[in-house]
Design a protein around this motif. Structure first.
Motif, short mmCIF file in Angstrom:
data_model
loop_
_atom_site.label_atom_id
_atom_site.label_comp_id
_atom_site.label_asym_id
_atom_site.label_seq_id
_atom_site.Cartn_x
_atom_site.Cartn_y
_atom_site.Cartn_z
N PHE A 1 0.85 -1.19 0.00
CA PHE A 1 0.00 0.00 0.00
C PHE A 1 0.89 1.24 0.00
CE2 PHE A 1 -2.29 -3.47 1.85
CZ PHE A 1 -3.59 -3.36 1.35
N ILE A 2 0.53 2.21 -0.84
CA ILE A 2 1.33 3.44 -0.95
C ILE A 2 0.49 4.63 -0.51
CG2 ILE A 2 2.63 4.93 -2.51
CD1 ILE A 2 2.99 2.44 -4.32
N ASP A 3 1.02 5.38 0.42
CA ASP A 3 0.36 6.58 0.91
C ASP A 3 1.27 7.77 0.61
OD1 ASP A 3 -0.38 8.77 2.77
OD2 ASP A 3 -1.76 7.32 3.61
N GLU A 4 0.79 8.68 -0.23
CA GLU A 4 1.63 9.81 -0.63
C GLU A 4 1.24 11.12 0.05
OE1 GLU A 4 1.31 10.53 -4.84
OE2 GLU A 4 -0.76 9.83 -4.91
N THR A 5 0.57 11.02 1.22
CA THR A 5 0.23 12.21 2.00
C THR A 5 1.52 12.92 2.43
OG1 THR A 5 -1.69 11.02 2.85
CG2 THR A 5 -1.08 13.07 3.97
N ILE A 6 1.55 14.24 2.30
CA ILE A 6 2.75 14.99 2.66
C ILE A 6 2.67 15.44 4.12
CG2 ILE A 6 3.18 15.76 0.31
CD1 ILE A 6 1.98 18.47 1.08
N ASN A 7 3.84 15.74 4.69
CA ASN A 7 3.95 16.28 6.06
C ASN A 7 3.24 15.41 7.10
OD1 ASN A 7 5.42 18.51 5.17
ND2 ASN A 7 3.55 19.65 4.72
N LEU A 8 3.36 14.12 6.98
CA LEU A 8 2.71 13.22 7.94
C LEU A 8 3.35 13.35 9.32
CD1 LEU A 8 2.32 9.94 5.86
CD2 LEU A 8 0.46 11.18 6.95
N ASN A 9 2.55 13.13 10.35
CA ASN A 9 3.12 13.01 11.69
C ASN A 9 2.90 11.58 12.18
OD1 ASN A 9 0.48 12.84 12.94
ND2 ASN A 9 0.33 15.05 12.77
N VAL A 10 3.52 11.26 13.30
CA VAL A 10 3.48 9.88 13.81
C VAL A 10 2.05 9.46 14.12
CG1 VAL A 10 4.23 8.35 15.67
CG2 VAL A 10 5.83 9.98 14.70
N MET A 11 1.25 10.38 14.63
CA MET A 11 -0.13 10.06 14.97
C MET A 11 -0.91 9.60 13.74
SD MET A 11 -3.00 12.61 16.53
CE MET A 11 -2.98 13.55 15.02
N GLN A 12 -0.71 10.29 12.60
CA GLN A 12 -1.41 9.91 11.37
C GLN A 12 -0.92 8.56 10.86
OE1 GLN A 12 -0.23 13.68 9.57
NE2 GLN A 12 -2.37 14.14 9.14
N ILE A 13 0.38 8.32 10.97
CA ILE A 13 0.93 7.03 10.55
C ILE A 13 0.35 5.91 11.42
CG2 ILE A 13 3.06 5.65 10.49
CD1 ILE A 13 4.51 8.19 9.58
N TYR A 14 0.26 6.17 12.73
CA TYR A 14 -0.32 5.20 13.66
C TYR A 14 -1.74 4.85 13.25
CZ TYR A 14 -2.56 3.53 17.96
OH TYR A 14 -3.28 2.81 18.87
N THR A 15 -2.55 5.86 12.97
CA THR A 15 -3.95 5.65 12.60
C THR A 15 -4.07 4.82 11.33
OG1 THR A 15 -4.53 7.78 13.59
CG2 THR A 15 -6.13 6.81 12.09
N LYS A 16 -3.26 5.14 10.32
CA LYS A 16 -3.32 4.43 9.04
C LYS A 16 -2.85 2.98 9.20
CE LYS A 16 -2.50 8.78 6.55
NZ LYS A 16 -3.54 8.87 5.51
#
Length: 436
Positions: free
Chosen positions: A283-298
């Motif tokens: 799976f590829i996620d190209e969202t920019i400026n991610l933070n750890v919280m968003q990565i955790y959720t995904k």
């Protein structure tokens, strides 16, 4: 703001009294609940005051009773703490259920947090003149992450050594499932494979092949173990990532594939190659400026959908943003690296984070990277379990044909084993690394 009457089902007077009485009668019972209970879990202000004083004594390793507690409370208090403590001590029989009642208090606290932030969210939506859906969703995500993090504290992470032995080493599938290999034999001989919870940093100067190397590992993990892999690509688009992986699978130049992708190109290739492409759970996620919280959720969403997760790849660490951004970028990167290590342990999934290097090494005669070359390093080298550097001499000396297509993989740090260097072939135009 929610009125207190709406919270009447979300606190337990008896549970709070039980915890306080148990700690006063049996000071050592704190050892059973220290890892998740704090002052703010208590609903009543007077209970918070008593508990905070108990914590002071515990932190100083001083024995205490109701008299020493009351002596620390302000004399001008309108509440008779001595009578109250005497009252609750008489109604509490023993401390053997302290974990049970501590969990009640903690869970009630989390439910109150959910109610309060939900109520605030509804009020913000109803009263805002101009709705910003991104801000609303970010606020919801942040609050949920905070609540889940608090909830996970309730799990006791300490395990008896013999239980760990029974759980893992007597499990026939342990060695197959708990470790993953990189797909490169010589490198695996050094680092002895990667385990769940590991934070692996892959670093190098531009054009060394950091992204390609990480994608090669991601492809190997998904193909060999049939596990989902997620790639957070904050620099390259999903199409660029696809082209690199396709080029590696088909063993064909990227330029050739890119120019002929609309023709009958794919029909001319062995269908087995295409089966590999369609079988990969990447799976590829190209969202920019991610933070750890968003990565955790995904990641949690993927685990929920597919039951497991084999690897997380972040390209790259310096493009991430902190949950609480500061003007000091070094401190922010340090927070990010610590959070990534915690995330890897919590998910029990290895995380690969690509990192840039400082330009300082360009001024050295020997340009092979060192740990100190990590850009905005902060605590990256401390948090990482493994640090791999990619170095290609042909970038600096293109005339020397002996260096062509040779990449040195330097193990700069290995928390649980040796360090060393191994060579791989690297075909830049195919984004492909391979063993000698």
């Amino acid at each position: 703001m929610l009125k207190k009457k709406f919270l009447k089902n979300f606190y337990s007077t008896y549970a709070e009294q039980y915890i306080l009485a148990s700690l006063i009668l049996y000071n050592n019972s704190w050892n059973d609940i220290y890892y998740f209970l704090n002052v703010y879990n208590f609903f009543f202000k007077n209970h918070q005051i008593i508990f905070s004083i108990i914590l002071e004594f515990l932190n100083l390793n001083i024995s205490f009773d109701i008299y020493s507690i009351c002596n620390r409370i302000k004399i001008n208090s309108n509440f008779n703490f001595l009578n109250y403590l005497n009252y609750i001590l008489q109604k509490i029989p023993n401390p053997y259920n302290i974990i049970y009642y501590a969990q009640i208090i903690h869970n009630m606290y989390l439910l109150r947090k959910i109610l309060l932030f939900s109520n605030n969210t509804i009020n913000n939506i109803l009263n805002s003149e101009k709705l910003n859906i991104n801000e609303i969703l970010f606020s919801i995500e942040e609050n949920i992450f905070d609540i889940v993090r608090d909830y996970l504290k309730e799990k006791n992470d300490s395990c008896l050594l013999s239980n760990i032995f029974n759980k893992y080493f007597l499990n026939k599938n342990f060695f197959k499932n708990f470790y993953i290999s990189t797909g490169f034999k010589n490198l695996d001989n050094i680092i002895k494979k990667i385990s769940g919870g590991d934070l692996l940093i892959i670093a190098g100067r531009p054009s060394m092949g950091k992204t390609s190397f990480s994608l090669n590992i991601a492809k190997h993990v998904s193909e060999k173990y049939s596990l989902p892999v997620i790639i957070f690509s904050m620099e390259m688009s999903s199409n660029q990532i696809l082209l690199k992986i396709l080029s590696c699978i088909l063993n064909e130049d990227q330029d050739f594939i890119n120019k002929n992708i609309d023709s009958e190109l794919l029909n001319n290739f062995d269908k087995n190659y295409l089966k590999v492409m369609y079988s990969l759970k990447i799976f590829i996620d190209e969202t920019i400026n991610l933070n750890v919280m968003q990565i955790y959720t995904k990641c949690k969403f993927l685990i929920k959908e597919h039951g497991s997760l084999g690897l997380v790849v972040i390209d790259y660490l310096q493009l991430m943003s902190g949950i609480n951004p500061t003007q000091n970028r070094v401190l922010e990167i340090s927070e990010i690296s610590r959070s990534l290590k915690c995330l890897a342990k919590e998910l029990n999934v290895p995380i690969i984070a690509i990192s840039q290097l400082n330009r300082n090494l360009e001024s050295r005669v020997n340009k092979r990277p060192l740990i100190s070359d990590l850009r905005e390093s902060g605590s990256i080298e401390q948090d990482a379990d493994i640090v791999l550097f990619i170095y290609r001499d042909e970038i600096y000396d293109s005339k020397n044909l002996l260096n062509k297509n040779i990449a040195e993989i330097i193990v700069g740090k290995h928390r649980n084993g040796p360090i060393g260097t191994t060579n791989l072939y690297f075909f830049d135009n195919k984004s492909k690394f391979s063993d000698f």
